[in-house]
Every structure is written in structure tokens, then in C-alpha cells.
Design a protein around this motif. Structure first.
Motif, PDB file in Angstrom:
ATOM      1  N   LYS A 109     119.776  24.708 -10.713  1.00  0.00           N
ATOM      2  CA  LYS A 109     120.748  25.837 -10.091  1.00  0.00           C
ATOM      3  C   LYS A 109     120.442  26.447  -8.992  1.00  0.00           C
ATOM      4  CE  LYS A 109     123.247  28.684 -12.851  1.00  0.00           C
ATOM      5  NZ  LYS A 109     123.363  29.600 -14.173  1.00  0.00           N
ATOM      6  N   LEU A 110     118.884  26.363  -8.824  1.00  0.00           N
ATOM      7  CA  LEU A 110     118.057  26.918  -7.660  1.00  0.00           C
ATOM      8  C   LEU A 110     118.211  25.823  -6.348  1.00  0.00           C
ATOM      9  CD1 LEU A 110     115.096  28.796  -8.959  1.00  0.00           C
ATOM     10  CD2 LEU A 110     117.300  30.001  -8.318  1.00  0.00           C
ATOM     11  N   SER A 111     118.314  24.834  -6.560  1.00  0.00           N
ATOM     12  CA  SER A 111     118.318  23.539  -5.564  1.00  0.00           C
ATOM     13  C   SER A 111     119.564  23.891  -4.432  1.00  0.00           C
ATOM     14  CB  SER A 111     118.232  22.201  -6.347  1.00  0.00           C
ATOM     15  OG  SER A 111     118.363  21.188  -5.401  1.00  0.00           O
ATOM     16  N   CYS A 112     118.937  23.509  -3.310  1.00  0.00           N
ATOM     17  CA  CYS A 112     120.093  23.799  -2.302  1.00  0.00           C
ATOM     18  C   CYS A 112     120.295  22.298  -1.749  1.00  0.00           C
ATOM     19  CB  CYS A 112     119.565  24.447  -1.032  1.00  0.00           C
ATOM     20  SG  CYS A 112     117.704  23.926  -0.356  1.00  0.00           S
ATOM     21  N   SER A 113     119.927  21.075  -2.424  1.00  0.00           N
ATOM     22  CA  SER A 113     120.036  19.810  -2.316  1.00  0.00           C
ATOM     23  C   SER A 113     121.238  19.224  -3.395  1.00  0.00           C
ATOM     24  CB  SER A 113     119.044  18.902  -2.146  1.00  0.00           C
ATOM     25  OG  SER A 113     118.147  18.979  -3.252  1.00  0.00           O
ATOM     26  N   PRO A 114     121.760  18.318  -3.286  1.00  0.00           N
ATOM     27  CA  PRO A 114     122.812  17.722  -4.470  1.00  0.00           C
ATOM     28  C   PRO A 114     122.081  17.511  -5.571  1.00  0.00           C
ATOM     29  CG  PRO A 114     123.408  16.562  -2.256  1.00  0.00           C
ATOM     30  CD  PRO A 114     122.110  17.245  -1.990  1.00  0.00           C
ATOM     31  N   THR A 115     122.575  17.896  -6.647  1.00  0.00           N
ATOM     32  CA  THR A 115     121.953  17.746  -8.285  1.00  0.00           C
ATOM     33  C   THR A 115     122.598  16.536  -9.052  1.00  0.00           C
ATOM     34  OG1 THR A 115     122.995  19.922  -9.089  1.00  0.00           O
ATOM     35  CG2 THR A 115     120.699  19.805  -8.044  1.00  0.00           C
ATOM     36  N   PHE A 116     123.448  15.741  -8.234  1.00  0.00           N
ATOM     37  CA  PHE A 116     124.588  15.145  -9.092  1.00  0.00           C
ATOM     38  C   PHE A 116     123.631  14.024 -10.019  1.00  0.00           C
ATOM     39  CE2 PHE A 116     126.949  11.044  -9.443  1.00  0.00           C
ATOM     40  CZ  PHE A 116     127.956  11.575 -10.035  1.00  0.00           C
ATOM     41  N   VAL A 117     123.070  13.401  -9.350  1.00  0.00           N
ATOM     42  CA  VAL A 117     122.015  12.434 -10.153  1.00  0.00           C
ATOM     43  C   VAL A 117     121.299  13.275 -11.272  1.00  0.00           C
ATOM     44  CG1 VAL A 117     120.131  10.948 -10.130  1.00  0.00           C
ATOM     45  CG2 VAL A 117     121.790  10.858  -8.139  1.00  0.00           C
ATOM     46  N   ASN A 118     120.607  14.248 -10.938  1.00  0.00           N
ATOM     47  CA  ASN A 118     119.860  14.954 -11.985  1.00  0.00           C
ATOM     48  C   ASN A 118     120.968  15.445 -13.289  1.00  0.00           C
ATOM     49  OD1 ASN A 118     118.878  15.615  -9.433  1.00  0.00           O
ATOM     50  ND2 ASN A 118     116.947  15.858 -10.547  1.00  0.00           N
ATOM     51  N   GLU A 119     121.990  15.686 -12.812  1.00  0.00           N
ATOM     52  CA  GLU A 119     123.153  16.010 -13.889  1.00  0.00           C
ATOM     53  C   GLU A 119     123.452  14.879 -14.804  1.00  0.00           C
ATOM     54  OE1 GLU A 119     126.003  19.401 -13.281  1.00  0.00           O
ATOM     55  OE2 GLU A 119     124.903  19.954 -11.401  1.00  0.00           O
ATOM     56  N   ILE A 120     123.705  14.018 -14.036  1.00  0.00           N
ATOM     57  CA  ILE A 120     124.146  12.497 -14.625  1.00  0.00           C
ATOM     58  C   ILE A 120     123.179  12.053 -15.664  1.00  0.00           C
ATOM     59  CG2 ILE A 120     124.698  10.245 -14.560  1.00  0.00           C
ATOM     60  CD1 ILE A 120     127.173  12.066 -13.818  1.00  0.00           C
ATOM     61  N   VAL A 121     121.898  12.281 -15.262  1.00  0.00           N
ATOM     62  CA  VAL A 121     120.938  11.842 -16.067  1.00  0.00           C
ATOM     63  C   VAL A 121     120.835  12.731 -17.329  1.00  0.00           C
ATOM     64  CG1 VAL A 121     118.211  11.169 -16.317  1.00  0.00           C
ATOM     65  CG2 VAL A 121     119.692  10.799 -14.362  1.00  0.00           C
ATOM     66  N   LEU A 122     120.706  13.756 -16.785  1.00  0.00           N
ATOM     67  CA  LEU A 122     120.519  15.100 -17.880  1.00  0.00           C
ATOM     68  C   LEU A 122     121.718  15.069 -19.148  1.00  0.00           C
ATOM     69  CD1 LEU A 122     118.923  17.655 -18.774  1.00  0.00           C
ATOM     70  CD2 LEU A 122     120.650  18.985 -17.368  1.00  0.00           C
ATOM     71  N   MET A 123     122.862  14.665 -18.530  1.00  0.00           N
ATOM     72  CA  MET A 123     123.925  14.482 -19.669  1.00  0.00           C
ATOM     73  C   MET A 123     124.114  13.272 -20.470  1.00  0.00           C
ATOM     74  SD  MET A 123     125.276  17.571 -19.794  1.00  0.00           S
ATOM     75  CE  MET A 123     126.508  17.161 -20.830  1.00  0.00           C
ATOM     76  N   THR A 124     123.377  12.279 -19.960  1.00  0.00           N
ATOM     77  CA  THR A 124     123.406  10.941 -20.360  1.00  0.00           C
ATOM     78  C   THR A 124     122.180  10.568 -21.223  1.00  0.00           C
ATOM     79  OG1 THR A 124     122.931   9.936 -18.304  1.00  0.00           O
ATOM     80  CG2 THR A 124     125.340   9.939 -18.985  1.00  0.00           C
ATOM     81  N   GLU A 125     120.954  10.208 -20.364  1.00  0.00           N
ATOM     82  CA  GLU A 125     119.582   9.887 -21.123  1.00  0.00           C
ATOM     83  C   GLU A 125     119.255  10.967 -21.953  1.00  0.00           C
ATOM     84  OE1 GLU A 125     115.668   9.701 -21.427  1.00  0.00           O
ATOM     85  OE2 GLU A 125     116.569  11.111 -20.369  1.00  0.00           O
ATOM     86  N   ALA A 126     119.366  12.377 -21.377  1.00  0.00           N
ATOM     87  CA  ALA A 126     118.690  13.195 -21.985  1.00  0.00           C
ATOM     88  C   ALA A 126     119.463  13.689 -23.394  1.00  0.00           C
ATOM     89  CB  ALA A 126     118.486  14.350 -21.189  1.00  0.00           C
ATOM     90  N   SER A 127     120.832  13.605 -23.122  1.00  0.00           N
ATOM     91  CA  SER A 127     121.672  13.928 -24.430  1.00  0.00           C
ATOM     92  C   SER A 127     121.298  12.781 -25.341  1.00  0.00           C
ATOM     93  CB  SER A 127     123.253  13.791 -23.941  1.00  0.00           C
ATOM     94  OG  SER A 127     123.297  14.871 -23.209  1.00  0.00           O
ATOM     95  N   ALA A 128     121.274  11.502 -25.080  1.00  0.00           N
ATOM     96  CA  ALA A 128     120.804  10.425 -26.025  1.00  0.00           C
ATOM     97  C   ALA A 128     119.575  10.562 -26.575  1.00  0.00           C
ATOM     98  CB  ALA A 128     121.066   8.995 -25.366  1.00  0.00           C
ATOM     99  N   PHE A 129     118.716  10.880 -25.785  1.00  0.00           N
ATOM    100  CA  PHE A 129     117.191  11.096 -26.349  1.00  0.00           C
ATOM    101  C   PHE A 129     117.248  12.404 -27.432  1.00  0.00           C
ATOM    102  CE2 PHE A 129     112.703  11.818 -25.931  1.00  0.00           C
ATOM    103  CZ  PHE A 129     112.218  10.475 -25.932  1.00  0.00           C
ATOM    104  N   LEU A 130     118.050  13.185 -27.185  1.00  0.00           N
ATOM    105  CA  LEU A 130     118.241  14.206 -27.945  1.00  0.00           C
ATOM    106  C   LEU A 130     118.869  14.007 -29.169  1.00  0.00           C
ATOM    107  CD1 LEU A 130     117.350  17.661 -28.352  1.00  0.00           C
ATOM    108  CD2 LEU A 130     119.615  17.930 -27.144  1.00  0.00           C
TER     109      LEU A 130
END
Length: 314
Positions: A186-207
Motif C-alpha cells: 500500500k506504500l508503494s508508488c509503483s504498480p503492484t499489479f503483479v504482486n497482488e496477482i501472485v499474492l491472490m494466486t500463489e500465496a492463496s494456494a500455498f495457504l
């Protein structure tokens, strides 16, 4: 970290912690110091009791000793930093923040996979007792622990490297008591789209995958236990799973509440759930596992008895 200095004006972050009111800092310091000491002492006693009592040299307690060790490391990654923040400066370097986040994710997910192998141990013990000794051989137990401890590091490394690609150029204030992905993104001033996609896919699956493995194990256990004709037999089978189920509910309930939501919805209210799975669960695990466990209680009494004999002058 060379790249960071070239693309970002932020070299450190400010962790606001649980409260910004000066009068809250000392009470919170005392509270979390007590929690930390209880956590270290409780989990260390579990490890020593299992190591020193030959009757506890079984797969279930082998896994429990590693869970206790992981809980000690997990809590040490978080609480000492909190204690420093309560009484002095609340800043943490960029490298320190990423390092803390790496170990939080690595050790937290190690806990998760250790709970999976413990569920598998209960599944084999109840559903296939005649093959328990061969299925849960020492070699296989070591392999499962090795897998549980190593796989989460790849998951953690992925998210740490992705976060290091972001640029931080505006605010460096983290509305949290630790370095976590969502508030940092949320603090980043650059696009976080890739991070959010990985967080909602790989991270969710890993969890979710470990949780599904545990759920499958307990569904099979439930089906097997319901076929036991005697009430005492059912009660005995369920009693061997009660402690583990309590820990799983506490751990995954709070984690799902925090992480299975979009980054934009992350608020200060999530701090309480984060405290549950990062701090409180590690403190409560020794009490939960020893509360109604006669073998472990006996092992703890033997350990305390030996220490008393060693300290008694001859």
C-alpha cells in the motif's frame, strides 16, 4: 540492495505499532515481554521433555518438538522488534524490514506444513494402525520435516524478491507492528499489479493447500471413528486429535481472516488477528498440547524432577 538506492528515496520505515499513545507503550512492553518469556519457556520445556523421555520418541512428538522449535524462532522474529519499538525508536531499515518479512513468511508457513504432517500422523494412527510403524518410519518422518521446513523458504523468497522490485518514494509509515506484504504494498508508488496477482494466486494456494490436506485427513479420521462400535473407543480416538484441531482452528482462522482479502481492504482491525497467529498461537501451543496429554505431562514432570535432583546439594 544496490537497486533500491537508485530507484527509491526510502531507506527505512516507521512501524507505528499497536498504539501511538505514549502512555500505552510501557504496559504493552510489559505485556508482550511476559508473552515472549512464556512462549520461549513453554516451547523449550516441550522440546526438552520430548528429547529426554524415551517414551516420547514417537513420530507425533518428533513433529511436535519441531513445531515448538519453529514457534520459538517465529516469535523471536517478531516480538523483540516490538519490544524495542515500545520503548525507543520505531524505525526499521529497508533491509531489516525485508529480512523480517522473509522469516515471518518462511517460519509461519513452516508451522502450517508441520500441522499437515501432524494431521497425517493422526490419520495413519487411527485409519491404518497396523501399518503405522512402517508408514511413519523415522526416515520418512525426517523427510516430511525437511520438506515442511524447506518449501516455505522458496515461497517466502518469491514474495520478498517481488517486493524488492517496488519503488517507495512517498510515505514510509507502516500502520502495523511488523513488516507485512499488504501494508508495504500500500506504500508503494509503483504498480503492484503483479504482486497482488501472485499474492491472490500463489500465496492463496500455498495457504489453502495445507488446510485442505488437514481437512481431508480429518474427514477420513471422522469416517473411521464413527465406525468404532464402542463409545469409549470413539472418545479415545477423538482425544488424540483434540489438541491438534484446537491449534489448527486458532492458527488458520486468524490467517484466513488476514490474508484471504484484497490488499485495499487491509485495515488496523486486522492487527488483532495478526497477533493471534504470530504471537498468541505460539504461546498457547505448549499449553494446548500438554493440557490433556498424560504422556507429555509425565515427561514434563520427569524433566522437572531431574532438574530438582541436579540442583539439590548432596
Amino acid at each position: 540492495m544496490e537497486r533500491l538506492n537508485q530507484t527509491s528515496s526510502v531507506s527505512e520505515f516507521i512501524l507505528l505499532g499497536l498504539s501511538s499513545r505514549p502512555e500505552d507503550q510501557k504496559p504493552l512492553f510489559i505485556l508482550f515481554l511476559i508473552i515472549y518469556l512464556v512462549t520461549i519457556t513453554g516451547n523449550l520445556l516441550i522440546i526438552l521433555a520430548i528429547h529426554s523421555d524415551p517414551q516420547l520418541h514417537t513420530p507425533m512428538y518428533f513433529f511436535l518438538s519441531f513445531l515448538s522449535f519453529t514457534d520459538i524462532c517465529f516469535t523471536t522474529t517478531i516480538v523483540p522488534r516490538m519490544l524495542v519499538n515500545f520503548l525507543s525508536h520505531k524505525t526499521i531499515s529497508y533491509a531489516g524490514c525485508l529480512t523480517q518479512m522473509y522469516f515471518i513468511y518462511a517460519l509461519g508457513n513452516t508451522d502450517s506444513w508441520l500441522l499437515v504432517v501432524m494431521a497425517f500422523d493422526r490419520y495413519v494412527a487411527i485409519c491404518d494402525p497396523f501399518h503405522y510403524v512402517t508408514t511413519m518410519s523415522h526416515c520418512r518422518c525426517v523427510l516430511m520435516v525437511t520438506f515442511s521446513c524447506s518449501l516455505p523458504h522458496f515461497h517466502s523468497l518469491l514474495h520478498t524478491l517481488l517486493l524488492n522490485q517496488l519503488t517507495f518514494c512517498d510515505s514510509n509509515i507502516i500502520h502495523h507492528f511488523l513488516c507485512d506484504l499488504s501494508p508495504l504494498m500500500k506504500l508503494s508508488c509503483s504498480p503492484t499489479f503483479v504482486n497482488e496477482i501472485v499474492l491472490m494466486t500463489e500465496a492463496s494456494a500455498f495457504l489453502v493447500t495445507p488446510f485442505l490436506c488437514i481437512a481431508f485427513s480429518y474427514i477420513r479420521i471422522l469416517i473411521t471413528v464413527l465406525k468404532i462400535p464402542s463409545t469409549s473407543g470413539k472418545r479415545k480416538a477423538f482425544s488424540t486429535c483434540g489438541s491438534h484441531l484446537t491449534v489448527v482452528t486458532l492458527f488458520y482462522g486468524s490467517i484466513f481472516y488476514v490474508y484471504l482479502q484484497p490488499v485495499s481492504t487491509y485495515t488496523v482491525r486486522d492487527h488483532v488477528a495478526t497477533i493471534v497467529y504470530t504471537v498468541l498461537s505460539s504461546m498457547l501451543n505448549p499449553f494446548i498440547y500438554s493440557l490433556r496429554n498424560k504422556d507429555l505431562n509425565q515427561g514434563l514432570r520427569k524433566l522437572v524432577g531431574r532438574r530438582k535432583l541436579q540442583t539439590t546439594p548432596s
